[in-house]
Design a protein around this motif. Structure first.
Motif, PDB file in Angstrom:
ATOM      1  N   ALA A 207       0.843  -1.202   0.000  1.00 34.94           N
ATOM      2  CA  ALA A 207       0.000   0.000   0.000  1.00 34.94           C
ATOM      3  C   ALA A 207       0.871   1.241   0.000  1.00 34.94           C
ATOM      4  O   ALA A 207       1.894   1.285   0.670  1.00 34.94           O
ATOM      5  CB  ALA A 207      -0.914   0.009   1.214  1.00 34.94           C
ATOM      6  N   LEU A 208       0.456   2.234  -0.778  1.00 31.84           N
ATOM      7  CA  LEU A 208       1.121   3.527  -0.828  1.00 31.84           C
ATOM      8  C   LEU A 208       0.031   4.572  -0.599  1.00 31.84           C
ATOM      9  O   LEU A 208      -0.920   4.653  -1.373  1.00 31.84           O
ATOM     10  CB  LEU A 208       1.796   3.733  -2.182  1.00 31.84           C
ATOM     11  N   THR A 209       0.158   5.330   0.495  1.00 29.84           N
ATOM     12  CA  THR A 209      -0.866   6.301   0.872  1.00 29.84           C
ATOM     13  C   THR A 209      -0.306   7.707   0.834  1.00 29.84           C
ATOM     14  O   THR A 209       0.727   7.978   1.442  1.00 29.84           O
ATOM     15  CB  THR A 209      -1.387   6.000   2.294  1.00 29.84           C
ATOM     16  N   LEU A 210      -0.980   8.587   0.109  1.00 31.90           N
ATOM     17  CA  LEU A 210      -0.639  10.005   0.094  1.00 31.90           C
ATOM     18  C   LEU A 210      -1.618  10.730   1.001  1.00 31.90           C
ATOM     19  O   LEU A 210      -2.824  10.498   0.926  1.00 31.90           O
ATOM     20  CB  LEU A 210      -0.756  10.588  -1.314  1.00 31.90           C
ATOM     21  N   SER A 211      -1.103  11.602   1.857  1.00 32.06           N
ATOM     22  CA  SER A 211      -1.988  12.396   2.711  1.00 32.06           C
ATOM     23  C   SER A 211      -1.445  13.814   2.799  1.00 32.06           C
ATOM     24  O   SER A 211      -0.261  14.054   2.621  1.00 32.06           O
ATOM     25  CB  SER A 211      -2.110  11.769   4.110  1.00 32.06           C
ATOM     26  N   SER A 212      -2.349  14.740   3.070  1.00 27.15           N
ATOM     27  CA  SER A 212      -1.967  16.141   3.164  1.00 27.15           C
ATOM     28  C   SER A 212      -2.625  16.763   4.388  1.00 27.15           C
ATOM     29  O   SER A 212      -3.821  16.594   4.609  1.00 27.15           O
ATOM     30  CB  SER A 212      -2.392  16.889   1.908  1.00 27.15           C
ATOM     31  N   LEU A 213      -1.824  17.469   5.170  1.00 26.63           N
ATOM     32  CA  LEU A 213      -2.322  18.176   6.336  1.00 26.63           C
ATOM     33  C   LEU A 213      -1.590  19.507   6.412  1.00 26.63           C
ATOM     34  O   LEU A 213      -0.354  19.536   6.390  1.00 26.63           O
ATOM     35  CB  LEU A 213      -2.083  17.360   7.611  1.00 26.63           C
ATOM     36  N   ASN A 214      -2.338  20.578   6.454  1.00 25.21           N
ATOM     37  CA  ASN A 214      -1.757  21.923   6.528  1.00 25.21           C
ATOM     38  C   ASN A 214      -0.773  22.193   5.386  1.00 25.21           C
ATOM     39  O   ASN A 214       0.281  22.784   5.591  1.00 25.21           O
ATOM     40  CB  ASN A 214      -1.070  22.139   7.874  1.00 25.21           C
ATOM     41  N   GLY A 215      -1.107  21.724   4.192  1.00 20.08           N
ATOM     42  CA  GLY A 215      -0.266  21.982   3.033  1.00 20.08           C
ATOM     43  C   GLY A 215       0.992  21.143   2.964  1.00 20.08           C
ATOM     44  O   GLY A 215       1.857  21.391   2.135  1.00 20.08           O
ATOM     45  N   GLN A 216       1.120  20.139   3.818  1.00 19.02           N
ATOM     46  CA  GLN A 216       2.299  19.279   3.849  1.00 19.02           C
ATOM     47  C   GLN A 216       1.919  17.904   3.313  1.00 19.02           C
ATOM     48  O   GLN A 216       0.992  17.273   3.813  1.00 19.02           O
ATOM     49  CB  GLN A 216       2.800  19.158   5.292  1.00 19.02           C
ATOM     50  N   LEU A 217       2.607  17.428   2.274  1.00 19.88           N
ATOM     51  CA  LEU A 217       2.336  16.127   1.680  1.00 19.88           C
ATOM     52  C   LEU A 217       3.173  15.057   2.371  1.00 19.88           C
ATOM     53  O   LEU A 217       4.382  15.208   2.540  1.00 19.88           O
ATOM     54  CB  LEU A 217       2.664  16.141   0.188  1.00 19.88           C
ATOM     55  N   ASP A 218       2.523  13.968   2.782  1.00 23.80           N
ATOM     56  CA  ASP A 218       3.205  12.842   3.410  1.00 23.80           C
ATOM     57  C   ASP A 218       2.899  11.584   2.614  1.00 23.80           C
ATOM     58  O   ASP A 218       1.828  11.445   2.035  1.00 23.80           O
ATOM     59  CB  ASP A 218       2.742  12.638   4.857  1.00 23.80           C
ATOM     60  N   ILE A 219       3.848  10.659   2.588  1.00 22.45           N
ATOM     61  CA  ILE A 219       3.667   9.363   1.943  1.00 22.45           C
ATOM     62  C   ILE A 219       3.925   8.292   2.994  1.00 22.45           C
ATOM     63  O   ILE A 219       4.926   8.341   3.703  1.00 22.45           O
ATOM     64  CB  ILE A 219       4.655   9.154   0.779  1.00 22.45           C
ATOM     65  N   THR A 220       3.022   7.320   3.061  1.00 25.41           N
ATOM     66  CA  THR A 220       3.254   6.150   3.907  1.00 25.41           C
ATOM     67  C   THR A 220       3.230   4.927   3.007  1.00 25.41           C
ATOM     68  O   THR A 220       2.298   4.728   2.233  1.00 25.41           O
ATOM     69  CB  THR A 220       2.184   6.013   5.008  1.00 25.41           C
ATOM     70  N   VAL A 221       4.287   4.131   3.107  1.00 29.20           N
ATOM     71  CA  VAL A 221       4.433   2.923   2.315  1.00 29.20           C
ATOM     72  C   VAL A 221       4.346   1.734   3.262  1.00 29.20           C
ATOM     73  O   VAL A 221       5.057   1.677   4.258  1.00 29.20           O
ATOM     74  CB  VAL A 221       5.798   2.912   1.583  1.00 29.20           C
ATOM     75  N   THR A 222       3.452   0.796   2.962  1.00 28.08           N
ATOM     76  CA  THR A 222       3.349  -0.442   3.722  1.00 28.08           C
ATOM     77  C   THR A 222       3.904  -1.554   2.834  1.00 28.08           C
ATOM     78  O   THR A 222       3.504  -1.688   1.681  1.00 28.08           O
ATOM     79  CB  THR A 222       1.885  -0.751   4.097  1.00 28.08           C
ATOM     80  N   THR A 223       4.829  -2.324   3.391  1.00 28.84           N
ATOM     81  CA  THR A 223       5.515  -3.327   2.594  1.00 28.84           C
ATOM     82  C   THR A 223       5.058  -4.734   2.940  1.00 28.84           C
ATOM     83  O   THR A 223       4.375  -4.958   3.929  1.00 28.84           O
ATOM     84  CB  THR A 223       7.043  -3.247   2.793  1.00 28.84           C
ATOM     85  N   ASN A 224       5.491  -5.649   2.118  1.00 22.05           N
ATOM     86  CA  ASN A 224       5.234  -7.063   2.341  1.00 22.05           C
ATOM     87  C   ASN A 224       5.832  -7.477   3.684  1.00 22.05           C
ATOM     88  O   ASN A 224       6.985  -7.173   3.958  1.00 22.05           O
ATOM     89  CB  ASN A 224       5.886  -7.855   1.201  1.00 22.05           C
ATOM     90  N   PRO A 225       5.081  -8.170   4.541  1.00 23.38           N
ATOM     91  CA  PRO A 225       5.595  -8.560   5.859  1.00 23.38           C
ATOM     92  C   PRO A 225       6.875  -9.381   5.799  1.00 23.38           C
ATOM     93  O   PRO A 225       7.673  -9.351   6.737  1.00 23.38           O
ATOM     94  CB  PRO A 225       4.453  -9.393   6.453  1.00 23.38           C
ATOM     95  N   ASN A 226       7.123 -10.083   4.701  1.00 23.94           N
ATOM     96  CA  ASN A 226       8.344 -10.885   4.592  1.00 23.94           C
ATOM     97  C   ASN A 226       9.607 -10.037   4.524  1.00 23.94           C
ATOM     98  O   ASN A 226      10.704 -10.531   4.724  1.00 23.94           O
ATOM     99  CB  ASN A 226       8.274 -11.796   3.369  1.00 23.94           C
ATOM    100  N   SER A 227       9.471  -8.754   4.225  1.00 24.47           N
ATOM    101  CA  SER A 227      10.640  -7.873   4.142  1.00 24.47           C
ATOM    102  C   SER A 227      11.166  -7.493   5.517  1.00 24.47           C
ATOM    103  O   SER A 227      12.281  -7.020   5.651  1.00 24.47           O
ATOM    104  CB  SER A 227      10.294  -6.590   3.373  1.00 24.47           C
TER     105      SER A 227
END
Length: 105
Positions: free
Chosen positions: A16-36
């Motif tokens: 999963a790759l999630t883009l979010s924005s709060l107060n004009g700031q862009l954040d990315i959260t990447v969720t990886t395969n548990p085997n990694s």
């Protein structure tokens, strides 16, 4: 300097790759395969985001993280993150947080 050895040069299968924005700031959260052994990576205050050939699951091969702090760059572009192999992802960010399973790394 923070230690990102668990990411450097690794292939990451992204669930999963999630883009979010709060107060004009862009954040990315990447969720990886548990085997990694890595559960999630958060990139805070992202700029100059480039994504190419996004698919599911997305595999980033040979991740490179460059810390620009010693070069005197602005804090907002402290880290340069990119995929060395296929250039599927390329961006700058101010801060990185890694949530990892210690026993698998």
């Amino acid at each position: 300097m923070e230690n990102f050895d668990i990411l450097q040069g690794k292939d990451l299968l992204i669930d999963a790759l999630t883009l979010s924005s709060l107060n004009g700031q862009l954040d990315i959260t990447v969720t990886t395969n548990p085997n990694s052994g890595i559960l999630s990576i958060s990139f805070i205050n992202v700029s100059s985001l480039f994504l190419k050939d996004v698919s599911y699951p997305m595999c980033l091969q040979c991740i490179e993280i460059i810390d620009n702090m010693s070069r005197g760059w602005m804090p907002e572009v402290r880290y340069h993150i990119y995929d060395l192999e296929d250039n599927h992802m390329n961006f700058y960010c101010q801060h990185i947080t890694i949530n990892a399973e210690k026993e698998n790394i």
